[in-house]
Scaffold this motif. Structure first.
Motif, mmCIF file in Angstrom:
data_model
loop_
_atom_site.group_PDB
_atom_site.id
_atom_site.type_symbol
_atom_site.label_atom_id
_atom_site.label_comp_id
_atom_site.label_asym_id
_atom_site.label_seq_id
_atom_site.Cartn_x
_atom_site.Cartn_y
_atom_site.Cartn_z
ATOM 1 N N ASN A 192 0.825 -1.212 0.000
ATOM 2 C CA ASN A 192 0.000 0.000 0.000
ATOM 3 C C ASN A 192 0.861 1.266 0.000
ATOM 4 O O ASN A 192 2.045 1.213 0.291
ATOM 5 C CB ASN A 192 -0.925 -0.026 1.226
ATOM 6 C CG ASN A 192 -1.966 1.081 1.191
ATOM 7 O OD1 ASN A 192 -2.445 1.464 0.123
ATOM 8 N ND2 ASN A 192 -2.301 1.611 2.358
ATOM 9 N N ILE A 202 2.931 7.502 -2.861
ATOM 10 C CA ILE A 202 4.081 8.272 -2.369
ATOM 11 C C ILE A 202 5.323 8.062 -3.230
ATOM 12 O O ILE A 202 6.222 8.882 -3.253
ATOM 13 C CB ILE A 202 4.443 7.854 -0.921
ATOM 14 C CG1 ILE A 202 3.200 7.807 -0.038
ATOM 15 C CG2 ILE A 202 5.426 8.806 -0.315
ATOM 16 C CD1 ILE A 202 3.508 7.233 1.332
ATOM 17 N N ALA A 205 -4.612 3.377 -1.138
ATOM 18 C CA ALA A 205 -5.954 3.516 -0.572
ATOM 19 C C ALA A 205 -6.578 4.850 -0.978
ATOM 20 O O ALA A 205 -7.779 5.025 -0.903
ATOM 21 C CB ALA A 205 -5.893 3.410 0.949
ATOM 22 N N ASN A 249 -0.868 0.834 11.044
ATOM 23 C CA ASN A 249 -0.177 1.895 10.293
ATOM 24 C C ASN A 249 0.138 1.575 8.839
ATOM 25 O O ASN A 249 0.682 2.419 8.134
ATOM 26 C CB ASN A 249 1.143 2.322 10.960
ATOM 27 C CG ASN A 249 0.907 2.941 12.307
ATOM 28 O OD1 ASN A 249 -0.170 3.457 12.551
ATOM 29 N ND2 ASN A 249 1.891 2.871 13.162
ATOM 30 N N VAL A 250 -0.153 0.365 8.388
ATOM 31 C CA VAL A 250 0.118 0.075 6.980
ATOM 32 C C VAL A 250 -0.983 0.649 6.079
ATOM 33 O O VAL A 250 -0.834 0.679 4.861
ATOM 34 C CB VAL A 250 0.270 -1.442 6.704
ATOM 35 C CG1 VAL A 250 1.438 -2.002 7.484
ATOM 36 C CG2 VAL A 250 -1.008 -2.193 7.019
ATOM 37 N N THR A 302 -7.849 2.328 6.088
ATOM 38 C CA THR A 302 -8.147 3.253 4.994
ATOM 39 C C THR A 302 -8.478 2.468 3.731
ATOM 40 O O THR A 302 -9.411 2.788 2.998
ATOM 41 C CB THR A 302 -6.938 4.179 4.734
ATOM 42 O OG1 THR A 302 -6.451 4.670 5.974
ATOM 43 C CG2 THR A 302 -7.337 5.353 3.860
ATOM 44 N N SER A 356 4.882 9.209 7.495
ATOM 45 C CA SER A 356 3.778 8.686 6.705
ATOM 46 C C SER A 356 3.398 9.758 5.699
ATOM 47 O O SER A 356 2.390 10.427 5.833
ATOM 48 C CB SER A 356 2.599 8.344 7.611
ATOM 49 O OG SER A 356 1.526 7.839 6.838
ATOM 50 N N PRO A 357 4.270 9.949 4.692
ATOM 51 C CA PRO A 357 4.073 11.062 3.760
ATOM 52 C C PRO A 357 2.718 10.963 3.071
ATOM 53 O O PRO A 357 2.203 9.877 2.854
ATOM 54 C CB PRO A 357 5.186 10.874 2.732
ATOM 55 C CG PRO A 357 6.151 9.916 3.330
ATOM 56 C CD PRO A 357 5.394 9.093 4.310
HETATM 57 P P1 GDP Z 1 -4.045 0.836 9.798
HETATM 58 O O1 GDP Z 1 -3.544 1.006 11.189
HETATM 59 O O2 GDP Z 1 -3.270 -0.185 9.045
HETATM 60 O O3 GDP Z 1 -5.511 0.588 9.732
HETATM 61 O O4 GDP Z 1 -3.703 2.189 9.050
HETATM 62 P P2 GDP Z 1 -4.600 3.471 8.730
HETATM 63 O O5 GDP Z 1 -5.647 3.145 7.724
HETATM 64 O O6 GDP Z 1 -5.041 4.083 9.992
HETATM 65 O O7 GDP Z 1 -3.492 4.383 8.003
HETATM 66 C C1 GDP Z 1 -2.262 4.726 8.635
HETATM 67 C C2 GDP Z 1 -1.738 6.015 8.032
HETATM 68 O O8 GDP Z 1 -1.394 5.816 6.658
HETATM 69 C C3 GDP Z 1 -2.758 7.145 8.019
HETATM 70 O O9 GDP Z 1 -2.060 8.349 8.246
HETATM 71 C C4 GDP Z 1 -3.333 7.100 6.625
HETATM 72 O O10 GDP Z 1 -3.836 8.348 6.238
HETATM 73 C C5 GDP Z 1 -2.115 6.709 5.816
HETATM 74 N N1 GDP Z 1 -2.458 5.986 4.585
HETATM 75 C C6 GDP Z 1 -3.283 4.924 4.462
HETATM 76 N N2 GDP Z 1 -3.335 4.497 3.186
HETATM 77 C C7 GDP Z 1 -2.514 5.315 2.479
HETATM 78 C C8 GDP Z 1 -2.137 5.395 1.092
HETATM 79 O O11 GDP Z 1 -2.532 4.614 0.224
HETATM 80 N N3 GDP Z 1 -1.250 6.383 0.755
HETATM 81 C C9 GDP Z 1 -0.755 7.267 1.661
HETATM 82 N N4 GDP Z 1 0.091 8.205 1.235
HETATM 83 N N5 GDP Z 1 -1.077 7.212 2.964
HETATM 84 C C10 GDP Z 1 -1.950 6.251 3.370
#
Ligand code: GDP
Length: 369
Positions: free
Chosen positions: A108, A112, A145, A174-175, A179, A243-244
């Motif tokens: 994912n 970036i 995402a 955080n992956v 989202t 987390s750009p």
């Molecule tokens: P989870 O803990 O795996 O459910 O992760 P989250 O959905 O909460 O996302 C973690 C961070 O990564 C957040 O700051 C999201 O906005 C960011 N993020 C998620 N998907 C993407 C993506 O496809 N691209 C980018 N640039 N950031 C993403």
């Protein structure tokens, strides 16, 4: 018996007593959530509103039971990893638990990656790293995402590989798993009301089930916390630096041997031996990079970390691990990967040292460009 309330973000059962536990919500927020119909646990609320990571305690036992259930089911396992942080994305022992099940590896945050990066190389690299972990994915798919077409393509790939089976989506926090799941629900089903939840047997963990047309489900499992992510060592204000949100613009630095680069106070790169050459950094566009003399670098770090060299900030200094050093002799065009932060491309032969917070990985790979 009162019917349990669920967080609409992660599906956890809402509770108001155990602050460190899953589904915790302060009483006042619970009442407000019931009023507005938007009931989130505190963790999801913070993630949504402050992009803040709060730790949730999941016991290893519970997590093992969860993985065992996945292993005992005939299903397609979709393992979501962060392209920028493969090491911080690894679920230890996953290959043992998924046993005979097919695994689709999903990288994912492709949005970036700079345009100059060849995606086939990224996929090969992810595949190699997966092999090192004992995983043999049926395929490696890159996605974002944030990109509608990407998530639609991903759904097609999943459909292609699942062959009528249920789909378990697994990944550490955080992956971007949540989202991604939300994007899939929004884009692929066109319906925001499709989520149901149920319990993993023998655990307090809930799974979110998204019904598919043929009676199967996409099942979102709770993320476990990977303690070795860069994200855990810095404050919420600085999370964007690891987390750009935007495509990375590479920056090149001409260095002589005996020069050092600091990536904020999070990592350090020493050019020990080789001809003068350009080193290209692939980091979040806002991360401050400082150049200094190698012989002064130790002193410079002690003096400026938390201020000029930030993040970490002053407040994070107590808990921020010391930087540890690893030396590499590079013969071909290589990337030095600072797990969860970015990488530096080294074009010509060089001996270098890379420093990262203790617990975070640093590895070499063949250059992606
Ligand atoms: P989870 O803990 O795996 O459910 O992760 P989250 O959905 O909460 O996302 C973690 C961070 O990564 C957040 O700051 C999201 O906005 C960011 N993020 C998620 N998907 C993407 C993506 O496809 N691209 C980018 N640039 N950031 C993403």
């Amino acid at each position: 018996e009162v019917e349990a309330l669920h967080c609409i973000g992660c599906g956890a059962v809402i509770q108001t007593t155990d602050k460190a536990g899953i589904g915790y919500t302060p009483q006042s927020a619970l009442e407000k959530g019931l009023e507005t119909g938007e009931l989130y646990c505190q963790r999801c609320f913070r993630l949504r509103h402050y992009n803040e990571i709060a730790a949730v305690n999941i016991s290893d036992d519970e997590f093992l039971r969860l993985l065992t259930e996945v292993g005992n089911t005939n299903a397609l396992v979709v393992n979501v990893v962060d392209i920028f942080d493969f090491n911080g994305s690894v679920i230890p022992g996953l290959h043992r638990f998924v046993a005979g099940n097919d695994v689709l590896l999903v990288g994912n945050k492709r949005d970036i990656l700079p345009k100059s990066v060849k995606e086939s190389k990224v996929r090969n690299w992810l595949r190699e790293r997966a092999h090192e972990e004992g995983l043999r994915p049926v395929d490696v798919v890159l996605t974002s995402a944030y990109n509608r077409d990407d998530t639609l393509d991903l759904v097609d790939e999943i459909e292609n590989y699942r062959e009528g089976r249920d789909v378990y989506v697994v990944g550490v926090t955080n992956v971007g798993k949540s989202t991604l799941i939300n994007a899939i629900i929004k884009n692929a089903t066109g319906d925001s009301d499709v989520i149901t939840t149920s319990r993993f047997p023998g655990t307090t963990l809930d799974k979110i089930e998204i019904p598919l047309d043929d009676g199967s489900f996409i099942i979102d499992t709770p993320g476990i916390i990977h303690r070795h992510q860069m994200a855990h060592f810095i404050g919420p204000e600085d999370l964007k630096l690891v987390s750009p949100k935007k495509e990375i613009k590479p920056k090149t630095y001409q260095l002589n041997e005996g020069q050092t680069l600091f990536m904020g106070g999070l990592a350090r790169f020493d050019y020990l031996k080789g001809d003068k050459q350009g080193f290209t950094g692939f980091f979040d566009n806002h991360l401050m990079i400082h150049r200094t003399k190698l012989e002064k670098a130790d002193e410079f770090y002690v003096k400026h970390k938390g201020s000029l060299l930030a993040p970490p900030r002053e407040d994070d200094m107590d808990t921020f691990p010391k930087l540890v050093r690893k030396e590499f002799a590079l013969k071909e065009k290589s990337d030095i990967v600072f797990s969860g932060l970015g990488w530096i491309r080294v074009a010509k032969p060089a001996i270098i040292a890379a420093w990262v917070p203790e617990g975070v990985d640093v590895v070499v790979r063949k250059s992606l460009i």
